[in-house]
Design a protein around this motif. Sequence first.
Motif, short mmCIF file in Angstrom:
data_model
loop_
_atom_site.label_atom_id
_atom_site.label_comp_id
_atom_site.label_asym_id
_atom_site.label_seq_id
_atom_site.Cartn_x
_atom_site.Cartn_y
_atom_site.Cartn_z
N ALA A 293 0.57 -1.17 0.14
CA ALA A 293 -0.43 -0.52 -0.18
C ALA A 293 0.62 1.41 -0.29
N GLN A 294 1.73 1.08 0.59
CA GLN A 294 2.77 2.20 1.08
C GLN A 294 4.11 2.40 0.34
N GLY A 295 4.10 1.12 -1.17
CA GLY A 295 5.91 0.63 -1.57
C GLY A 295 7.11 0.90 -1.28
N VAL A 296 6.69 0.65 -0.13
CA VAL A 296 7.72 0.21 1.27
C VAL A 296 8.01 -1.70 0.89
N ASP A 297 9.75 -1.30 0.64
CA ASP A 297 10.44 -2.84 0.50
C ASP A 297 9.85 -3.81 1.40
N PRO A 298 9.16 -4.60 1.26
CA PRO A 298 8.67 -5.18 2.04
C PRO A 298 9.81 -6.33 2.86
N THR A 299 11.32 -6.45 2.34
CA THR A 299 12.52 -7.06 2.91
C THR A 299 12.65 -5.77 3.93
N GLY A 300 12.69 -4.51 3.92
CA GLY A 300 12.96 -4.18 5.22
C GLY A 300 12.55 -4.38 6.79
N VAL A 301 11.35 -5.20 6.65
CA VAL A 301 10.32 -5.69 7.89
C VAL A 301 11.51 -6.96 7.93
N ASP A 302 12.17 -7.46 9.07
CA ASP A 302 12.86 -8.46 10.43
C ASP A 302 11.44 -9.26 10.24
N LEU A 303 10.31 -9.04 10.78
CA LEU A 303 9.73 -10.18 11.45
C LEU A 303 8.08 -9.45 10.76
N TRP A 304 7.25 -10.25 9.66
CA TRP A 304 6.48 -10.13 10.23
C TRP A 304 4.92 -11.31 10.22
N MET A 305 4.02 -10.78 10.79
CA MET A 305 3.08 -11.55 12.02
C MET A 305 1.88 -11.22 11.19
N GLY A 306 0.96 -12.17 11.15
CA GLY A 306 -0.43 -12.54 10.33
C GLY A 306 -1.11 -13.81 10.85
N THR A 307 -2.19 -13.38 11.22
CA THR A 307 -3.58 -14.20 11.15
C THR A 307 -4.05 -15.07 10.34
N ILE B 222 4.79 -16.35 11.47
CA ILE B 222 5.11 -15.72 11.10
C ILE B 222 5.98 -15.65 9.51
N ALA B 223 6.35 -15.26 8.83
CA ALA B 223 7.59 -14.66 7.84
C ALA B 223 8.47 -13.85 8.24
N ALA B 224 9.49 -14.14 7.84
CA ALA B 224 11.50 -14.51 8.40
C ALA B 224 11.84 -14.23 7.69
N ARG B 225 13.57 -14.50 7.16
CA ARG B 225 14.37 -14.90 7.60
C ARG B 225 14.45 -17.02 7.78
N ALA B 226 14.73 -16.95 6.87
CA ALA B 226 15.09 -18.60 6.91
C ALA B 226 16.02 -19.36 7.99
N GLU B 227 16.78 -17.93 8.79
CA GLU B 227 17.40 -19.13 9.93
C GLU B 227 16.29 -18.43 11.00
N VAL B 228 15.59 -17.60 11.50
CA VAL B 228 14.90 -17.18 12.41
C VAL B 228 14.26 -18.28 12.38
N ILE B 229 13.39 -18.14 11.62
CA ILE B 229 12.16 -19.19 11.21
C ILE B 229 12.44 -20.91 11.23
N ASP B 230 13.77 -21.29 11.38
CA ASP B 230 14.38 -23.08 11.81
C ASP B 230 14.46 -22.55 13.56
N TRP B 231 15.19 -21.72 13.99
CA TRP B 231 14.84 -21.91 15.12
C TRP B 231 13.24 -21.60 16.20
N LEU B 232 12.66 -21.06 15.37
CA LEU B 232 11.67 -20.83 16.38
C LEU B 232 10.74 -22.61 15.57
N ARG B 233 11.05 -22.76 14.46
CA ARG B 233 9.77 -24.25 14.75
C ARG B 233 10.55 -24.95 15.48
N HIS B 234 12.64 -25.08 15.83
CA HIS B 234 12.42 -26.01 16.90
C HIS B 234 13.05 -25.73 18.46
N THR B 235 13.04 -24.47 18.35
CA THR B 235 12.36 -24.05 20.01
C THR B 235 11.69 -22.93 20.74
N ALA B 236 10.58 -22.67 19.79
CA ALA B 236 9.78 -21.35 20.89
C ALA B 236 8.06 -22.56 21.35
#
Length: 438
Positions: free
Chosen positions: A263-277, A289-303
Amino acid sequence: MSGGLSAAARMALLARLSKRRGGDAPRPEAGSARDFSTLPGMRDFSLLQAALDQLEMQSPLFQKHDGLAAAHSRIGGRPVINFASYNYLGLNGDRRVQEAAKAAVDRYGVSPSASRITSGERDLHGRLETALAEWHGAEAALTFVSGHATNVTVIGHLMGPRDLILHDAAIHNSCTEGARLSGARRLPFAHNDMAAAEREMASARRGAQRALLLVEGHYSMDGDSPDLARCVELAHRHDAWLMVDEAHSLGVLGPTGRGVAEAQGVDPTGVDLWMGTLSKTLSACGGYIAARAEVIDWLRHTAPGSVYSVALAPPLAAAALASLDILRAEPERVARLQRNGRGLRDRLRARGFDTGGSQGSAIVPVILGSSIRTVKVAGALLERGVAAQVVIFPAVPEQSARLRFFVSSEHDEDDLDRVAERLAESVAAVGRTESPAF
């Protein structure tokens, strides 16, 4: 909860509440650790219940829908124009979504029965997460069984006592609960005031190990959005992560519904963590949560919300995936939604209603003032065949109580005309009958 009551009226309510409890089962002595009345907010809740009783008003909460909560619904056996649900693109009830959910039940059953880390994967989860990551321009995504639990577990797990969480004052309860769980220092800044955010970050960042800037893409209480480019710049300049809650943005903002970045013409890669429902536009239930692969893999195994919680139910994953496919293929739904949102906002403003800072996308508040008056107007509006959400103290400050209208792409011009007319009638009716004491 004052509800606009005078001091004398509040005392009368307390007396009535005490009498009402007189015939109840014996309770623990006041002040006892077993006395439930000492729970936080219990006194305010009891006052509200007593006020509704005294005024012979029905609670506007927990309304019973008789079937599908779409643009038109049935409440208590009566047809209503429904502005109380988050079915933004009308996909809840879409035949294609229903068929996908039924096929998933046939193949996988209703429940995965345990967490993915212990009981294995279903290909549906991976397909949905790949699609969600692509939608946000991220490397990977992870789904959870609840949108609320997503924020609680991710924020609570990501941050710690030596960290700083800077957030918009209007952020959702799930975010503040996650912040509380983390033990991090939590600093709110005035709603959408990036200058205030800058001051708070500059003064507090130096003493923190890590920092998180937390905003929503589309605020459900006010229907507005942050300046995302400034959020990105602020977070990067102060070496902080940026997390954006897109619960009410997906399918709502941007020409194709990709959210606040589009909507605002901003590069989405500037956001570290996208959350949605998954429970709103995507007509299922859960969060991600959508983010870099390393943090998603960490969350998958530890959150905790991933490791110790059952996985997303297969029919819900299938429904969300089918909804996302339809959203991608039919962006005209987004255009209809945005046209309806602006149309309703403009109609209400033309009649003199205070719609706050709503940008007219899918959420249009009408700020009415006192909680009691707002409940009365909601009841009068429902009698006239229109359902809207009611927000009263303590969810918002007293004198900021409001009705919230959640618009769907499936509403039509006649619906918008009728709700504006019937709201005006309802406010006028309450104004003629309301006691000066309130």
